[in-house]
Write a protein that holds these residues in place. Structure first.
Motif, PDB file in Angstrom:
ATOM      1  N   PHE A 283      -7.844 -66.099 -43.789  1.00 59.36           N
ATOM      2  CA  PHE A 283      -7.422 -65.000 -44.450  1.00 59.36           C
ATOM      3  C   PHE A 283      -6.369 -64.307 -43.432  1.00 59.36           C
ATOM      4  CE2 PHE A 283     -11.190 -65.178 -46.744  1.00 59.36           C
ATOM      5  CZ  PHE A 283     -10.898 -64.563 -48.136  1.00 59.36           C
ATOM      6  N   SER A 284      -6.151 -64.616 -42.493  1.00 53.38           N
ATOM      7  CA  SER A 284      -5.366 -63.695 -41.563  1.00 53.38           C
ATOM      8  C   SER A 284      -3.805 -64.209 -42.024  1.00 53.38           C
ATOM      9  CB  SER A 284      -5.555 -64.146 -40.049  1.00 53.38           C
ATOM     10  OG  SER A 284      -4.895 -65.621 -39.785  1.00 53.38           O
ATOM     11  N   GLY A 285      -3.560 -65.096 -42.706  1.00 56.26           N
ATOM     12  CA  GLY A 285      -2.265 -65.281 -43.187  1.00 56.26           C
ATOM     13  C   GLY A 285      -1.896 -64.204 -44.310  1.00 56.26           C
ATOM     14  N   LEU A 286      -2.962 -63.858 -45.093  1.00 58.96           N
ATOM     15  CA  LEU A 286      -2.897 -62.794 -46.082  1.00 58.96           C
ATOM     16  C   LEU A 286      -2.625 -61.497 -45.504  1.00 58.96           C
ATOM     17  CD1 LEU A 286      -5.051 -63.983 -48.952  1.00 58.96           C
ATOM     18  CD2 LEU A 286      -2.694 -63.755 -49.057  1.00 58.96           C
ATOM     19  N   PHE A 287      -3.558 -61.340 -44.396  1.00 57.09           N
ATOM     20  CA  PHE A 287      -3.261 -60.068 -43.681  1.00 57.09           C
ATOM     21  C   PHE A 287      -1.909 -59.859 -43.028  1.00 57.09           C
ATOM     22  CE2 PHE A 287      -8.032 -59.955 -43.747  1.00 57.09           C
ATOM     23  CZ  PHE A 287      -8.149 -58.717 -44.442  1.00 57.09           C
ATOM     24  N   VAL A 288      -1.340 -60.969 -42.574  1.00 64.81           N
ATOM     25  CA  VAL A 288      -0.040 -61.014 -42.062  1.00 64.81           C
ATOM     26  C   VAL A 288       1.051 -60.304 -43.060  1.00 64.81           C
ATOM     27  CG1 VAL A 288       1.982 -62.152 -41.196  1.00 64.81           C
ATOM     28  CG2 VAL A 288      -0.347 -62.614 -40.069  1.00 64.81           C
ATOM     29  N   ALA A 289       1.011 -61.172 -44.368  1.00 69.53           N
ATOM     30  CA  ALA A 289       1.681 -60.609 -45.499  1.00 69.53           C
ATOM     31  C   ALA A 289       1.545 -59.269 -45.752  1.00 69.53           C
ATOM     32  CB  ALA A 289       1.450 -61.562 -46.695  1.00 69.53           C
ATOM     33  N   TYR A 290       0.411 -58.673 -45.965  1.00 68.85           N
ATOM     34  CA  TYR A 290      -0.050 -57.284 -46.155  1.00 68.85           C
ATOM     35  C   TYR A 290       0.580 -56.423 -45.024  1.00 68.85           C
ATOM     36  CZ  TYR A 290      -2.527 -53.052 -46.614  1.00 68.85           C
ATOM     37  OH  TYR A 290      -3.278 -51.570 -46.750  1.00 68.85           O
ATOM     38  N   THR A 291       0.271 -56.785 -43.623  1.00 68.33           N
ATOM     39  CA  THR A 291       0.888 -55.856 -42.603  1.00 68.33           C
ATOM     40  C   THR A 291       2.507 -55.856 -42.817  1.00 68.33           C
ATOM     41  OG1 THR A 291      -0.859 -56.845 -41.305  1.00 68.33           O
ATOM     42  CG2 THR A 291       0.792 -55.614 -40.203  1.00 68.33           C
ATOM     43  N   LEU A 292       3.102 -56.873 -42.983  1.00 69.50           N
ATOM     44  CA  LEU A 292       4.496 -56.941 -42.969  1.00 69.50           C
ATOM     45  C   LEU A 292       5.105 -56.091 -44.030  1.00 69.50           C
ATOM     46  CD1 LEU A 292       5.870 -60.452 -41.889  1.00 69.50           C
ATOM     47  CD2 LEU A 292       5.561 -58.500 -40.609  1.00 69.50           C
ATOM     48  N   TYR A 293       4.679 -56.337 -45.227  1.00 70.37           N
ATOM     49  CA  TYR A 293       5.038 -55.838 -46.544  1.00 70.37           C
ATOM     50  C   TYR A 293       4.929 -54.230 -46.349  1.00 70.37           C
ATOM     51  CZ  TYR A 293       7.046 -55.284 -50.988  1.00 70.37           C
ATOM     52  OH  TYR A 293       7.492 -54.851 -52.143  1.00 70.37           O
ATOM     53  N   ARG A 294       3.556 -53.667 -45.700  1.00 68.80           N
ATOM     54  CA  ARG A 294       3.332 -52.587 -45.648  1.00 68.80           C
ATOM     55  C   ARG A 294       4.199 -51.921 -44.502  1.00 68.80           C
ATOM     56  NH1 ARG A 294      -2.444 -49.377 -45.539  1.00 68.80           N
ATOM     57  NH2 ARG A 294      -1.518 -47.193 -45.194  1.00 68.80           N
ATOM     58  N   ASN A 295       4.595 -52.417 -43.307  1.00 68.46           N
ATOM     59  CA  ASN A 295       5.445 -52.106 -42.473  1.00 68.46           C
ATOM     60  C   ASN A 295       6.762 -51.595 -42.950  1.00 68.46           C
ATOM     61  OD1 ASN A 295       5.620 -51.416 -39.787  1.00 68.46           O
ATOM     62  ND2 ASN A 295       6.400 -53.296 -39.231  1.00 68.46           N
ATOM     63  N   HIS A 296       7.367 -52.539 -43.968  1.00 65.44           N
ATOM     64  CA  HIS A 296       8.562 -52.321 -44.127  1.00 65.44           C
ATOM     65  C   HIS A 296       8.713 -51.658 -45.556  1.00 65.44           C
ATOM     66  CE1 HIS A 296      10.648 -55.093 -41.229  1.00 65.44           C
ATOM     67  NE2 HIS A 296       9.750 -55.981 -41.609  1.00 65.44           N
ATOM     68  N   HIS A 297       7.613 -51.649 -46.286  1.00 66.44           N
ATOM     69  CA  HIS A 297       7.845 -50.826 -47.495  1.00 66.44           C
ATOM     70  C   HIS A 297       6.380 -49.935 -47.768  1.00 66.44           C
ATOM     71  CE1 HIS A 297      11.299 -52.880 -48.646  1.00 66.44           C
ATOM     72  NE2 HIS A 297      10.865 -54.001 -48.289  1.00 66.44           N
ATOM     73  N   PRO A 298       6.257 -48.859 -46.667  1.00 65.43           N
ATOM     74  CA  PRO A 298       5.181 -47.873 -47.055  1.00 65.43           C
ATOM     75  C   PRO A 298       5.116 -47.203 -48.332  1.00 65.43           C
ATOM     76  CG  PRO A 298       6.558 -47.457 -45.265  1.00 65.43           C
ATOM     77  CD  PRO A 298       7.000 -48.514 -45.726  1.00 65.43           C
ATOM     78  N   GLU A 299       6.434 -46.842 -48.900  1.00 67.03           N
ATOM     79  CA  GLU A 299       6.478 -46.308 -50.294  1.00 67.03           C
ATOM     80  C   GLU A 299       5.912 -46.985 -51.360  1.00 67.03           C
ATOM     81  OE1 GLU A 299       8.930 -47.612 -48.590  1.00 67.03           O
ATOM     82  OE2 GLU A 299       9.955 -48.722 -49.974  1.00 67.03           O
ATOM     83  N   ILE A 300       5.940 -48.294 -51.268  1.00 67.95           N
ATOM     84  CA  ILE A 300       5.564 -49.085 -52.488  1.00 67.95           C
ATOM     85  C   ILE A 300       4.141 -49.062 -52.427  1.00 67.95           C
ATOM     86  CG2 ILE A 300       5.343 -51.359 -53.324  1.00 67.95           C
ATOM     87  CD1 ILE A 300       8.299 -51.661 -52.839  1.00 67.95           C
ATOM     88  N   PHE A 301       3.438 -48.929 -51.288  1.00 69.34           N
ATOM     89  CA  PHE A 301       1.997 -48.945 -51.025  1.00 69.34           C
ATOM     90  C   PHE A 301       1.421 -47.679 -51.515  1.00 69.34           C
ATOM     91  CE2 PHE A 301       0.466 -52.912 -48.828  1.00 69.34           C
ATOM     92  CZ  PHE A 301       1.577 -53.538 -48.904  1.00 69.34           C
ATOM     93  N   GLU A 302       2.300 -46.336 -51.221  1.00 71.97           N
ATOM     94  CA  GLU A 302       1.815 -45.134 -51.734  1.00 71.97           C
ATOM     95  C   GLU A 302       1.786 -45.061 -53.196  1.00 71.97           C
ATOM     96  OE1 GLU A 302       1.294 -41.921 -50.011  1.00 71.97           O
ATOM     97  OE2 GLU A 302       0.807 -43.094 -48.308  1.00 71.97           O
ATOM     98  N   LEU A 303       2.882 -45.691 -53.686  1.00 71.95           N
ATOM     99  CA  LEU A 303       3.259 -45.791 -55.115  1.00 71.95           C
ATOM    100  C   LEU A 303       1.848 -46.519 -56.053  1.00 71.95           C
ATOM    101  CD1 LEU A 303       5.228 -44.092 -56.789  1.00 71.95           C
ATOM    102  CD2 LEU A 303       6.390 -46.434 -56.894  1.00 71.95           C
TER     103      LEU A 303
END
Lengths: 360, 120
Positions: free
Chosen positions: A52-72
């Motif tokens: 599962f940690s692979g997916l958590f890495v994907a999540y962390t990276l994407y959220r780190n670089h694009h927090p606005e998309i997560f907000e939306l």
């Protein structure tokens, strides 16, 4: 028959373990067998965490670089349904812990009941999840390149249900019919063990439909009166947020939205001309990159759901063995191991819920 | 309960029923707490608060539902070693992408423009 067997072996196992059907020959005794199995399941859980940690890495990276998309994007996730599912899963964890305890104290009947409740909770969880997924697919919320958000757009199938939901429910419906049939067959052919086991399986699958029913009732309430239930998932609110970002199509879209909202309560009137118009309008209002959030969302929750299904299969095995009366004070390992796996699945959801649903 | 006076094999530690229910109550309370705090504007701290609450819930599940409290130290060590590797995995990847963040941040715009020209 099996119940008599176990008590029999209980008497014997003080003198010679060789005849005990549940203690393998290559172990010194129950304790060594239990400890080996326990270490084995912990190692398995370690691989699961890393998986599962692979997916958590994907999540962390994407959220780190694009927090606005997560907000939306997270406004599409319904906190109420997510919270409900969390509570259902936590409750299933409680009943699992109680099932393990029952096995440890040799109470097979209790273990059977608690395992069944755990499985029903699991299928309720999947039912609610199916409603969440199909609702998103109705709105065109697909992973990355399939993403085509169309607010207010609803495919109406049989009984006003989402066609996706009906397709998703086909497999459980088939399973329910098969299990119920197998149970009746067991009854007719005088096979009580088969009757009891498949009866339990049918009840387990019925939990899915309970979850779907609950989810649909809630979803309809939200859809028809999102003014009252002003949840963060409300399309109106989301639209407001998106317009601020894009700064275009203000008044036109807004009025369009409103008329749609009313059309909704009416129910069936979804002309195709309307549909196309919406398609074009909203394509611009939601950046396609939001779909990347949903790729992550579907992967994480989908993988979690697959684990739930795997857990149900393992629990069905425990359920069967409880009915056979296999558990006793020096032999309860399988219940404990499946329990540990089940709690890990719960543990992962404990992190998924705030990470996906509660971004603010 | 009468179970406690009973002699169990040394590897068998049934968890007390009241404890399980108290843990369940605490988990529900924390779930409600995390939903409530997510509705409050906490800015930067929102994420941290949510993660702290999730970790508290994880601790309760691990310690009592998963019997870690009574489990062998070695099993606990094995499980927690996985968290060490997960943190290495996440930490190293973040360090790596952090070092060429500008290139990554520029990517979606280039991608979007190429998409619009090719009418994907």
């Amino acid at each position: 028959m099996a119940v008599a067997d176990t008590t029999d072996h209980h008497d014997h196992d003080h003198d010679h373990h060789d005849h005990d059907p549940f203690i393998a020959h290559h172990f010194d005794g129950p304790q060594q067998q239990f400890d080996s199995g326990k270490l084995g399941i912990w190692l398995f859980l370690v691989t699961e965490v890393l998986f599962f940690s692979g997916l958590f890495v994907a999540y962390t990276l994407y959220r780190n670089h694009h927090p606005e998309i997560f907000e939306l994007a997270h406004h599409h996730l319904d906190k109420v349904l997510g919270c409900l599912n969390t509570i259902v899963l936590l409750f299933s964890s409680l009943t699992m812990a109680l099932a393990v305890r029952s096995a440890q104290t040799g109470k097979n009947k209790n273990c059977e009941l608690y395992t069944l409740i755990t499985m029903v909770c699991a299928t309720i969880f999947l039912g609610v999840k199916a409603v969440e997924y199909s609702h998103k697919w109705d709105l065109g919320i697909f992973p990355k390149y399939g993403f085509n958000y169309t607010p207010g757009h609803h495919e109406m199938g049989f009984l006003g249900l989402s066609p996706y939901l009906i397709k998703l429910s086909a497999i459980p419906a088939l399973l329910l019919a098969s299990f119920a049939g197998a149970s009746v067959m067991g009854k007719l052919t005088d096979k009580p063990a088969q009757f009891k086991f498949f009866m339990g399986m049918a009840i387990m699958v019925a939990g899915y439909f309970a979850g779907v029913a609950g989810g649909v009732v809630y979803q309809n309430a939200v859809d028809s009166g999102h003014a009252h239930l002003a949840m963060s998932s409300s399309p109106l609110q989301l639209h407001a947020a998106t317009f601020e970002e894009n700064g275009q199509h203000h008044s036109h879209q807004h009025s369009d939205q409103h008329s749609e909202g009313q059309g909704h309560e009416g129910g069936e009137e979804h002309g195709d001309d309307h549909h196309d118009q919406r398609h074009e309008g909203s394509g611009e209002s939601m950046p396609k990159s939001v779909g990347a959030f949903f790729s992550i969302y579907y992967c994480m929750t989908g993988l979690h759901a697959i684990h739930i299904i795997g857990g149900i299969v393992a629990l069905a095995w425990i359920y069967y063995r409880s009915q056979q009366g296999h558990w006793r004070e020096d032999y309860f390992g399988p219940v404990d191991y499946v329990g540990l796996y089940w709690h890990l699945v719960d543990l992962i959801w404990i992190y998924l819920f705030p990470l996906l649903y509660l971004i603010d | 309960m009468s179970d406690h006076s009973h002699d169990y094999p040394s590897f068998n530690h049934p968890a007390p029923v009241p404890l399980l229910f108290v843990v369940f109550g605490a988990l529900i309370f924390l779930t409600v707490a995390t939903v409530v705090t997510s509705n409050i504007e906490l800015g930067e701290f929102g994420f941290i608060v949510a993660m702290i609450i999730a970790t508290m819930k994880a601790f309760l599940v691990c310690a009592f539902f998963m019997h870690m409290w009574w489990d062998k130290g070695f099993n606990v060590l094995v499980f927690f070693s996985s968290l060490l590797f997960v943190s290495l995995f996440i930490g190293m990847t973040l360090l790596d992408t952090g070092s060429y963040k500008e290139t990554i941040d520029a990517f979606p715009t280039t991608e979007e423009s190429s998409l619009s020209t090719t009418e994907y």
